[in-house]
Design a protein around this motif. Sequence first.
Motif, mmCIF file in Angstrom:
data_model
loop_
_atom_site.group_PDB
_atom_site.id
_atom_site.type_symbol
_atom_site.label_atom_id
_atom_site.label_comp_id
_atom_site.label_asym_id
_atom_site.label_seq_id
_atom_site.Cartn_x
_atom_site.Cartn_y
_atom_site.Cartn_z
ATOM 1 N N GLU A 1 44.864 77.795 60.453
ATOM 2 C CA GLU A 1 45.463 76.625 59.857
ATOM 3 C C GLU A 1 44.377 75.718 59.297
ATOM 4 O O GLU A 1 43.258 75.709 59.781
ATOM 5 C CB GLU A 1 46.242 75.830 60.903
ATOM 6 N N ILE A 2 44.789 74.948 58.270
ATOM 7 C CA ILE A 2 43.899 73.923 57.732
ATOM 8 C C ILE A 2 44.674 72.617 57.614
ATOM 9 O O ILE A 2 45.902 72.627 57.491
ATOM 10 C CB ILE A 2 43.291 74.313 56.368
ATOM 11 N N GLN A 3 43.965 71.510 57.682
ATOM 12 C CA GLN A 3 44.567 70.205 57.472
ATOM 13 C C GLN A 3 43.859 69.533 56.316
ATOM 14 O O GLN A 3 42.628 69.539 56.245
ATOM 15 C CB GLN A 3 44.454 69.339 58.727
ATOM 16 N N ILE A 4 44.663 68.941 55.398
ATOM 17 C CA ILE A 4 44.063 68.274 54.245
ATOM 18 C C ILE A 4 44.185 66.762 54.306
ATOM 19 O O ILE A 4 43.498 66.065 53.578
ATOM 20 C CB ILE A 4 44.637 68.795 52.913
ATOM 21 N N ALA A 5 45.090 66.248 55.151
ATOM 22 C CA ALA A 5 45.278 64.792 55.206
ATOM 23 C C ALA A 5 46.177 64.412 56.368
ATOM 24 O O ALA A 5 46.858 65.256 56.940
ATOM 25 C CB ALA A 5 45.891 64.284 53.910
ATOM 26 N N SER A 11 56.947 62.000 53.173
ATOM 27 C CA SER A 11 56.996 62.280 51.729
ATOM 28 C C SER A 11 55.600 62.232 51.107
ATOM 29 O O SER A 11 55.292 63.018 50.210
ATOM 30 C CB SER A 11 57.965 61.344 51.005
ATOM 31 N N ASP A 12 54.734 61.329 51.586
ATOM 32 C CA ASP A 12 53.352 61.294 51.104
ATOM 33 C C ASP A 12 52.615 62.577 51.479
ATOM 34 O O ASP A 12 51.864 63.138 50.682
ATOM 35 C CB ASP A 12 52.593 60.089 51.677
ATOM 36 N N ALA A 13 52.831 63.047 52.710
ATOM 37 C CA ALA A 13 52.185 64.285 53.155
ATOM 38 C C ALA A 13 52.667 65.469 52.328
ATOM 39 O O ALA A 13 51.871 66.318 51.915
ATOM 40 C CB ALA A 13 52.454 64.511 54.646
ATOM 41 N N LEU A 14 53.973 65.522 52.056
ATOM 42 C CA LEU A 14 54.518 66.616 51.244
ATOM 43 C C LEU A 14 53.976 66.575 49.821
ATOM 44 O O LEU A 14 53.688 67.619 49.237
ATOM 45 C CB LEU A 14 56.049 66.551 51.242
ATOM 46 N N ALA A 15 53.816 65.382 49.267
ATOM 47 C CA ALA A 15 53.251 65.252 47.923
ATOM 48 C C ALA A 15 51.813 65.765 47.886
ATOM 49 O O ALA A 15 51.406 66.438 46.926
ATOM 50 C CB ALA A 15 53.312 63.799 47.460
ATOM 51 N N LEU A 16 51.043 65.466 48.920
ATOM 52 C CA LEU A 16 49.665 65.968 48.997
ATOM 53 C C LEU A 16 49.644 67.498 49.100
ATOM 54 O O LEU A 16 48.803 68.159 48.490
ATOM 55 C CB LEU A 16 48.936 65.339 50.181
ATOM 56 N N ILE A 27 44.107 81.184 46.532
ATOM 57 C CA ILE A 27 43.635 81.030 47.912
ATOM 58 C C ILE A 27 44.727 80.470 48.825
ATOM 59 O O ILE A 27 44.720 80.695 50.025
ATOM 60 C CB ILE A 27 42.338 80.194 47.969
ATOM 61 N N LEU A 28 45.718 79.764 48.247
ATOM 62 C CA LEU A 28 46.827 79.224 49.044
ATOM 63 C C LEU A 28 48.130 79.979 48.803
ATOM 64 O O LEU A 28 49.174 79.596 49.338
ATOM 65 C CB LEU A 28 47.040 77.738 48.732
ATOM 66 N N ALA A 29 48.087 81.060 48.033
ATOM 67 C CA ALA A 29 49.299 81.788 47.662
ATOM 68 C C ALA A 29 50.102 82.258 48.873
ATOM 69 O O ALA A 29 51.323 82.194 48.878
ATOM 70 C CB ALA A 29 48.958 82.961 46.751
ATOM 71 N N GLY A 30 49.433 82.726 49.915
ATOM 72 C CA GLY A 30 50.134 83.227 51.094
ATOM 73 C C GLY A 30 50.270 82.212 52.211
ATOM 74 O O GLY A 30 50.823 82.520 53.265
ATOM 75 N N ALA A 31 49.784 81.003 51.991
ATOM 76 C CA ALA A 31 49.814 79.972 53.031
ATOM 77 C C ALA A 31 51.141 79.213 53.021
ATOM 78 O O ALA A 31 51.773 79.066 51.979
ATOM 79 C CB ALA A 31 48.659 78.995 52.843
ATOM 80 N N SER A 32 51.542 78.742 54.175
ATOM 81 C CA SER A 32 52.788 77.985 54.314
ATOM 82 C C SER A 32 52.473 76.519 54.577
ATOM 83 O O SER A 32 51.859 76.195 55.596
ATOM 84 C CB SER A 32 53.608 78.533 55.486
ATOM 85 N N PRO A 33 52.902 75.616 53.688
ATOM 86 C CA PRO A 33 52.668 74.196 53.903
ATOM 87 C C PRO A 33 53.641 73.635 54.938
ATOM 88 O O PRO A 33 54.790 74.076 55.024
ATOM 89 C CB PRO A 33 52.911 73.577 52.534
ATOM 90 N N TYR A 34 53.173 72.687 55.727
ATOM 91 C CA TYR A 34 54.064 71.998 56.658
ATOM 92 C C TYR A 34 53.476 70.651 57.030
ATOM 93 O O TYR A 34 52.294 70.399 56.828
ATOM 94 C CB TYR A 34 54.345 72.844 57.910
ATOM 95 N N THR A 44 53.220 56.217 63.360
ATOM 96 C CA THR A 44 53.360 57.663 63.203
ATOM 97 C C THR A 44 52.707 58.065 61.890
ATOM 98 O O THR A 44 52.977 57.475 60.847
ATOM 99 C CB THR A 44 54.840 58.087 63.193
ATOM 100 N N LEU A 45 51.817 59.036 61.973
ATOM 101 C CA LEU A 45 51.196 59.627 60.790
ATOM 102 C C LEU A 45 51.723 61.047 60.645
ATOM 103 O O LEU A 45 52.162 61.659 61.619
ATOM 104 C CB LEU A 45 49.674 59.652 60.926
ATOM 105 N N TYR A 46 51.647 61.565 59.439
ATOM 106 C CA TYR A 46 52.116 62.921 59.169
ATOM 107 C C TYR A 46 50.952 63.765 58.667
ATOM 108 O O TYR A 46 50.387 63.482 57.618
ATOM 109 C CB TYR A 46 53.262 62.894 58.146
ATOM 110 N N ARG A 47 50.605 64.757 59.458
ATOM 111 C CA ARG A 47 49.514 65.661 59.088
ATOM 112 C C ARG A 47 50.016 66.617 58.013
ATOM 113 O O ARG A 47 51.098 67.182 58.144
ATOM 114 C CB ARG A 47 49.041 66.446 60.300
ATOM 115 N N ALA A 48 49.228 66.789 56.979
ATOM 116 C CA ALA A 48 49.539 67.735 55.898
ATOM 117 C C ALA A 48 48.703 68.987 56.138
ATOM 118 O O ALA A 48 47.475 68.935 56.069
ATOM 119 C CB ALA A 48 49.215 67.105 54.543
#
Length: 78
Positions: A1-5, A11-16, A27-34, A44-48
């Motif tokens: 897994e990786i975290q970008i933000a 909604s901000d996390a999903l936009a990122l 490089i992200l073609a097979g990765a699943s965002p969550y 509360t913060l939302y990890r991207a």
Amino acid sequence: EIQIAAAPTESDALALLDKARSQGGQILAGASPYTEPVKKDATTLYRARFAGFADKREARAACAHLTKQKFACYAIAE
């Protein structure tokens, strides 16, 4: 897994995640965002994050690519 933000809203996390995916290419073609909510004091913060990499090497390669695209990124131990 990786975290970008960690964003103030989901909604901000999903936009990122959408922006990273559009600039991540193959490089992200097979990765699943969550997103993952995390409480910090009364906030509360939302990890991207992206999951689904074959191994740590692949996750680190994705981070290296995203860093070149001006994203903060780090690989997370599973």
